[in-house]
Scaffold this active site. Structure first.
Site, PDB file in Angstrom:
ATOM      1  CB  CYS A 164       3.595   1.656   0.037  1.00 38.96           C
ATOM      2  SG  CYS A 164       2.487   1.804   1.462  1.00 38.96           S
ATOM      3  CB  CYS A 199       4.889   5.679   1.583  1.00 36.65           C
ATOM      4  SG  CYS A 199       5.498   4.097   2.198  1.00 36.65           S
ATOM      5  CG  HIS A 253       6.613   0.660   3.716  1.00 40.54           C
ATOM      6  ND1 HIS A 253       5.362   0.654   3.128  1.00 40.54           N
ATOM      7  CD2 HIS A 253       7.146  -0.576   3.460  1.00 40.54           C
ATOM      8  CE1 HIS A 253       5.145  -0.515   2.548  1.00 40.54           C
ATOM      9  NE2 HIS A 253       6.202  -1.284   2.734  1.00 40.54           N
ATOM     10  CG  ASN A 257      -7.477  -6.622   9.787  1.00 41.99           C
ATOM     11  OD1 ASN A 257      -7.968  -7.018  10.834  1.00 41.99           O
ATOM     12  ND2 ASN A 257      -8.223  -6.241   8.759  1.00 41.99           N
ATOM     13  CG  HIS A 313       2.508   2.285   5.470  1.00 38.33           C
ATOM     14  ND1 HIS A 313       3.553   2.970   4.902  1.00 38.33           N
ATOM     15  CD2 HIS A 313       2.126   2.995   6.559  1.00 38.33           C
ATOM     16  CE1 HIS A 313       3.773   4.071   5.609  1.00 38.33           C
ATOM     17  NE2 HIS A 313       2.922   4.100   6.627  1.00 38.33           N
ATOM     18  CG  HIS A 348      -2.993   0.245   7.151  1.00 37.90           C
ATOM     19  ND1 HIS A 348      -2.166  -0.763   6.692  1.00 37.90           N
ATOM     20  CD2 HIS A 348      -4.247  -0.093   6.717  1.00 37.90           C
ATOM     21  CE1 HIS A 348      -2.870  -1.646   5.995  1.00 37.90           C
ATOM     22  NE2 HIS A 348      -4.131  -1.274   6.008  1.00 37.90           N
ATOM     23  CD  GLN A 378      -9.378  -1.536   6.877  1.00 36.89           C
ATOM     24  OE1 GLN A 378     -10.355  -1.249   6.183  1.00 36.89           O
ATOM     25  NE2 GLN A 378      -8.835  -2.747   6.883  1.00 36.89           N
TER      26      GLN A 378
END
Length: 347
Positions: free
Chosen positions: A70, A73, A116, A156, A167, A169, A171
């Site tokens: 990933c 991470c 994660h 999303n 992971h 997250h 945007q």
């Protein structure tokens, strides 16, 4: 909160947001990266009047890597990632595969936690508050870029939504134009003002709080409800009770209460279809006023949270009517959705 700005090996900006003021962020990105090359351009559709970002370089972006590869991470045990530090609270960096870049805007990735296997709903209230601070800071800073007209913070969640990195997250898109959806809101608000003399966002919130049938959750400073004409099977709009145009304008009391309200909403979303179901895929989207609007203070900041899962094991697809004509058909009555979201409240 402490904010530290640094650069990745290819020149992209990386920012750490730490809850501790004594945090030291001096790790250097040791990857042998070439400078980022993008082909992003914005083309205007002469028929619809909207804009389309053309970004062919994104075809080569990272796609569903295994957990031990990933890129979000921390860098540990000799494995180098987008985050040079061995741990972090919240990290934000320029997207390596941006949809918008240069004169066409800017795209950033927001890593909510270094864990994660977590999700936003797993965060503590302190961690969620730090994410809110990061969203707020990025909105204020990106507003200063001359090419940016609007900032969109979003998450999303889930492979069904199209997420390619597992992971936790989100945007941030900094657009060089006012987006079509926001333009429609502004038009409706202006027409409502001309017709009634009142603010449309205030009237929507007042109606939902009065009727109560679609209210899901309410605190001292926030109210969450399923909208009267919800587009999605389970859709919730979250408004501060004191109208503000954007995240930087939020008052301290609303900031303090936000983590409690939002985390409860996310946890309810994961319980909609029962404990035996996988985590609910969703999109969480902040709607903020564009920066160039003369009456931008009339806009009502709010977050829209929705899932494409309409029932256990079945998704809502945007088929002919939705994709071809922008006319949504919702299989779940908004009042039924609100009732279910009240039923699954935390004890």
């Amino acid at each position: 909160m402490k904010k530290t700005s640094t650069r990745l090996a290819d020149g992209r900006e990386l920012l750490y947001y730490d809850s501790r003021d004594d945090a030291v962020r001096d790790a250097v990105d040791q990857r042998p990266l070439d400078p980022v090359a993008t082909t992003s351009e914005v083309r205007r559709d002469p028929l619809l009047g909207d804009s389309v970002a053309i970004a062919s370089h994104r075809q080569g972006r990272t796609y569903h890597p295994p957990a031990d590869e990933c890129p979000l991470c921390p860098s540990r045990d000799g494995r180098l990632t987008e985050i040079p530090a061995s741990d972090y609270d919240v990290a934000v960096f320029e997207n390596r595969f941006p949809s918008l870049a240069g004169d066409c805007g800017r795209c950033e990735v927001v890593c909510f936690t270094s864990d994660h296997d977590a999700s936003f709903a797993d965060l503590s209230e302190e961690q969620a508050a730090l994410v809110l601070e990061a969203w707020t800071d990025r909105t204020a800073e990106l507003a200063g870029l001359p090419q940016v007209e609007q900032v969109f913070c979003f998450e999303n969640r889930g492979a069904e939504i199209g997420v390619t990195l597992g992971h936790p997250h989100g945007q941030i898109y900094a657009y060089p134009f006012v987006t079509p959806r926001t333009s429609l809101m502004l038009r409706s608000a202006a027409e409502h003002r001309a017709r009634t003399g009142r603010n449309l966002f205030d009237d929507i919130v007042a109606r939902e709080r009065s009727e109560r049938a679609r209210v899901v959750l309410e605190g001292e400073h926030w109210v969450a409800f399923v909208p009267y004409a919800a587009h999605w099977p389970y859709e919730v709009h979250l408004y501060p009770l004191r109208r503000v145009p954007d995240l930087p304008a939020l008052e301290n009391a609303a900031r303090t209460e936000f983590p409690q309200i939002y985390l409860e909403l996310l946890r309810r979303f994961d319980r909609i279809f029962g404990d035996a179901e996988p985590p609910t895929p969703y999109i969480a989207a902040w709607h903020q006023s564009p920066f160039g609007e003369a009456d931008r203070n009339d806009f009502g900041l709010h977050l829209e949270l929705f899932t494409i899962r309409r029932t256990s094991g079945k998704l809502k697809f945007l088929a002919g009517s939705e994709s071809g004509m922008s006319v949504f058909i919702n299989d779940v009555p908004p009042e039924t959705a609100a009732e279910r979201l009240r039923e699954v409240a935390s004890e």
